[in-house]
Enzyme design. Structure first.
Site, PDB file in Angstrom:
ATOM      1  N   GLN A  34       0.858  -1.076  -0.128  1.00  0.00           N
ATOM      2  CA  GLN A  34       0.143   0.069   0.085  1.00  0.00           C
ATOM      3  C   GLN A  34       0.946   1.267  -0.002  1.00  0.00           C
ATOM      4  O   GLN A  34       1.504   1.533   0.896  1.00  0.00           O
ATOM      5  CB  GLN A  34      -0.807  -0.109   1.071  1.00  0.00           C
TER       6      GLN A  34
ATOM      7  N   ARG B 109      -4.037   4.107   4.839  1.00  0.00           N
ATOM      8  CA  ARG B 109      -3.532   4.856   3.678  1.00  0.00           C
ATOM      9  C   ARG B 109      -4.109   4.360   2.081  1.00  0.00           C
ATOM     10  O   ARG B 109      -4.557   3.195   2.243  1.00  0.00           O
ATOM     11  CB  ARG B 109      -1.971   4.573   3.631  1.00  0.00           C
TER      12      ARG B 109
ATOM     13  N   GLY C 260     -11.681   3.309   4.996  1.00  0.00           N
ATOM     14  CA  GLY C 260     -10.964   2.347   4.126  1.00  0.00           C
ATOM     15  C   GLY C 260      -9.942   2.912   3.196  1.00  0.00           C
ATOM     16  O   GLY C 260     -10.030   4.228   2.951  1.00  0.00           O
ATOM     17  N   HIS C 261      -9.018   2.256   2.611  1.00  0.00           N
ATOM     18  CA  HIS C 261      -8.177   2.787   1.480  1.00  0.00           C
ATOM     19  C   HIS C 261      -8.589   3.343   0.435  1.00  0.00           C
ATOM     20  O   HIS C 261      -9.685   3.076  -0.116  1.00  0.00           O
ATOM     21  CB  HIS C 261      -7.045   1.856   0.932  1.00  0.00           C
ATOM     22  N   ASN C 262      -8.135   4.658  -0.065  1.00  0.00           N
ATOM     23  CA  ASN C 262      -8.526   5.259  -1.083  1.00  0.00           C
ATOM     24  C   ASN C 262      -9.957   6.065  -1.127  1.00  0.00           C
ATOM     25  O   ASN C 262     -10.751   6.617  -2.080  1.00  0.00           O
ATOM     26  CB  ASN C 262      -8.707   4.542  -2.541  1.00  0.00           C
TER      27      ASN C 262
END
Lengths: 348, 348, 348
Positions: free
Chosen positions: A196, A216, A237-239
């Site tokens: 990630q 991240r 969560g990511h993004n």
């Protein structure tokens, strides 16, 4: 801090009625207020409490002004005026620059001399800490973290490597920003972790509650807009991207790559699937289960409110038959229509 | 890290088409890729992005290979190949053995010289730390904890006394493994705590997300199988058993003594009651409420997806009447049947 | 610890049948027990396990007493007696007073000499720590915190400034008590933080689970009654009040200003809206969505248990039509009534 009503009214932009030399030094609830306190009436239905209040002054609307036996500050929005007055009476203590000797600070870190680094905090290589930043005890600032001016890490905040925090942020204990997102590819039965390499990027005036997490990004960054307020136990969560001034209550979780607009309010324990688009000014009520995009402003809800367990069990059993019940209803309608025709023919 | 496509293709087992001397050094999304980056096409519906990509190479399937203007790595599973390539390009930095001087380490601890113990970490009596283990800042390893080779405690991980962690584990900040389970006996109105003497035992290749908890067992151990991946904010109650390679998304909670099989996927915010049996290859969608055992492979769901709040309120009101509605429907069917008979008799 | 059955029976108030000189030193499950262990039979349906048990003694009811080949302790409530015996066999180690040299303790703190302050713990100004209190590693006790005698902060507990903890409390790792409540007033699109000047006040015999949060009050205090037991990942909002001996399972969240009575049990992942009144002896089942007050004792539930995803999708689609289905049902009833009348008239 002590202040007289003349000065307080001027600073919060309220209209004073009564003795401007009266001094207040703290805020209190209307029914529990004592001498030297400032209170407020946010809702006219509690107007009857005014007669008995022991507060030295009360913030209220013009419409409620006649009922009050003590000096008043008149405001079109008493709750907001109270918030501003409370900030004046109970200010954050000013930050005294320095580094506690028990902190472990990498020599390559760039820490503004007006910032405070608390005891037992770890600061890794290349970190930048802005002016008047307060970093409380036992925080961790991973390599390359940057924190804008006037931000406040209350205590025990973890900022993983590369995380960016804007100005005037408030990060509460136990929050974890920039953990690796939860990304795996499947290889037969085995899960292969995907590095990630995106960051977690927080704007200005962001608040992150206790034990909340912002992961991240996988490749691009996770983005938390200016003025976003997150309560405790929240998972981002990511993004994910969150628009400016959106607020979320505790226990809510947002799955990866979902984009949320500006000025949304998301109540407690809401769950959102991933890769959704949520527009501006969208509101979800508590425990809403969000499985599709909602791009239109409005209020959205789901869930079954609690009822006595016996009734619940009976209704739940019927829910399992719901598709069948609907089909039977349709069948009945058809049958009845047929019978009506028959009856009609007989009558004609 | 820099690598040319010849070598990369060989290491990930992909077929190269194009210039093998091209060098890549990082991964990027197809539409945001620049020179020196490697991207991938996981889904043919984004194939149109290929024409414009600035990536130096792309991983894709044979079927998509003709569309791409840059060198390609052909793979039957581009997402998995991308994961493997990303791990090569963005490797975990190697662990440098040592103990930070600010760590507090009990002399009876047995720490492999190739392991790293980070600043302000506490290691209690009898702890064993394997080869190349990375223990980040501010971790706590309680008495008797054991950690297998190549595991990674990112930062601020709490392993309570007696916890066992296998090899190649990844434990994220704020996770708490081996807390006393929530076990009480009632004595009149008073709750009497039951000592929790089991352990939390994690297998190899386990990942535990930020602020997640795995409680120790009451008498026997809590068991987390090999390859299990847990996201953030997950709660695993005492004496739960989780089979190999099962994965859970954030905010999910598993109550005590429930046994979950292998290769299950459990989406976010799922809740499971205690003492259930969940078989292998069982999948729960987000926010599922699991109140009984599911031993057959398959996908299971529950919950009411969000809808406009007005419609929701009307439907919820009807849900409370659902058993009554079903009875009325049955009554109608009987009445109609009777009427048909009557009509039939009249007609005959 | 080793104890013979004569002494154990006397201390837990059970009736011994068998050899009182037999010594036990730990507890075990009936089917996995070995020599020197004490087990129990809580439910008669497992009575068949008695014949094969290797335990040195078993706690059971009079009714099950005849089946057992080993010495027994007879009790009207075997589970409670087992809890008490387990506490004798597996006692908490006594607290040895002292302050670890790595702790950072403000000189104004008043710490009882019989209390232990663990490594890397931070104690700020004006803190008071009572007799025999155990403060584990890496805790933070903010300014003015007070902790009553015999309480135990396992490790990594954060008590924000002004928090009060009673006697015999047990606070688990990652818990955060006294964070600023989530209070904001809206100023156009901007959120203005309202200073949170109330405290978090915990009674005696309180347990707070790992990574759980109890927020401080806005103006008045947040109150957690005596004997309250909270599991992991629980969120208690500002100005919540929880009555004595109420217990909550993991992942539950209580919104601000809700008042909960005594002796309630609240299962996992329950969500409660704010400003509700919950009476004494109220029980909520798992994942209940509590949107109104429940003042009557009883059990309350909500939610749709999981079912195969295909059936769920069909039923959910019907749920969206539920109000419409109910109207059509009503319409059918009216039509049928009319037809009956018509038929009746024809017949008459």
């Amino acid at each position: 801090m002590e202040i007289n009503l003349n000065e307080l009214a001027a600073r919060v932009g309220a209209r004073l009625r009564g003795d401007g030399d009266v001094v207040v030094s703290s805020v209190a609830q209307l029914t529990q207020a004592g001498a030297g306190t400032l209170s407020f009436l946010g809702d006219s239905k509690y107007r009857s409490h005014l007669a008995e209040t022991k507060a030295s002054a009360v913030i209220l609307t013009e419409a409620d002004a006649d009922q009050c036996p003590v000096p008043i500050l008149i405001s079109g929005n008493p709750y907001l005026t109270f918030a501003e007055a409370a900030r004046i009476l109970h200010p954050q203590p000013p930050v005294v620059g320095g580094v506690h000797p028990s902190a472990v600070v990498d020599p390559s870190a760039d820490i503004d001399p007006t910032a405070w680094i608390g005891p037992l905090t770890v600061i890794e290589a290349g970190v930048r800490v802005g002016a008047r930043v307060f970093v409380g005890p036992s925080c961790i600032l991973g390599a390359g973290v940057e924190i804008g001016d006037d931000s406040r890490l209350v205590a025990r905040v973890t900022l993983c490597a590369g995380t960016l925090v804007g100005q005037r942020a408030m990060l509460q204990p136990g929050s974890v920003i920039g953990r690796d997102g939860f990304g795996f590819a499947r290889d037969g039965e085995r899960w292969v972790r995907i590095p990630q390499i995106g960051r977690a990027v927080l704007g200005d005036d962001v608040e992150i509650g206790a034990n909340s997490c912002v992961d991240r990004g996988a490749i691009a960054d996770t983005l938390v807009g200016n003025g976003v307020k997150l309560d405790n136990h929240i998972q981002i969560g990511h993004n994910v991207e969150i628009g400016d001034n959106t607020a979320m209550a505790a226990n809510t979780g947002i799955s990866g790559s979902t984009r949320i607009g500006r000025n949304c309010t998301i109540a407690g324990a809401v769950g959102m699937a991933g890769h959704l688009e949520i527009g501006d000014d969208v509101h979800f009520t508590g425990m809403a289960m969000v499985t599709r995009s909602f791009t239109e402003p409005g209020s959205y809800s789901s869930g079954i409110p609690a009822m006595p367990s016996g009734a619940w069990r009976r209704n739940v059993a019927r829910f399992r038959q719901l598709d069948d019940l609907a089909r039977r209803l349709k069948q009945l309608e058809v049958s009845l229509e047929t019978m009506k025709d028959t009856q009609g023919q007989e009558e004609s």
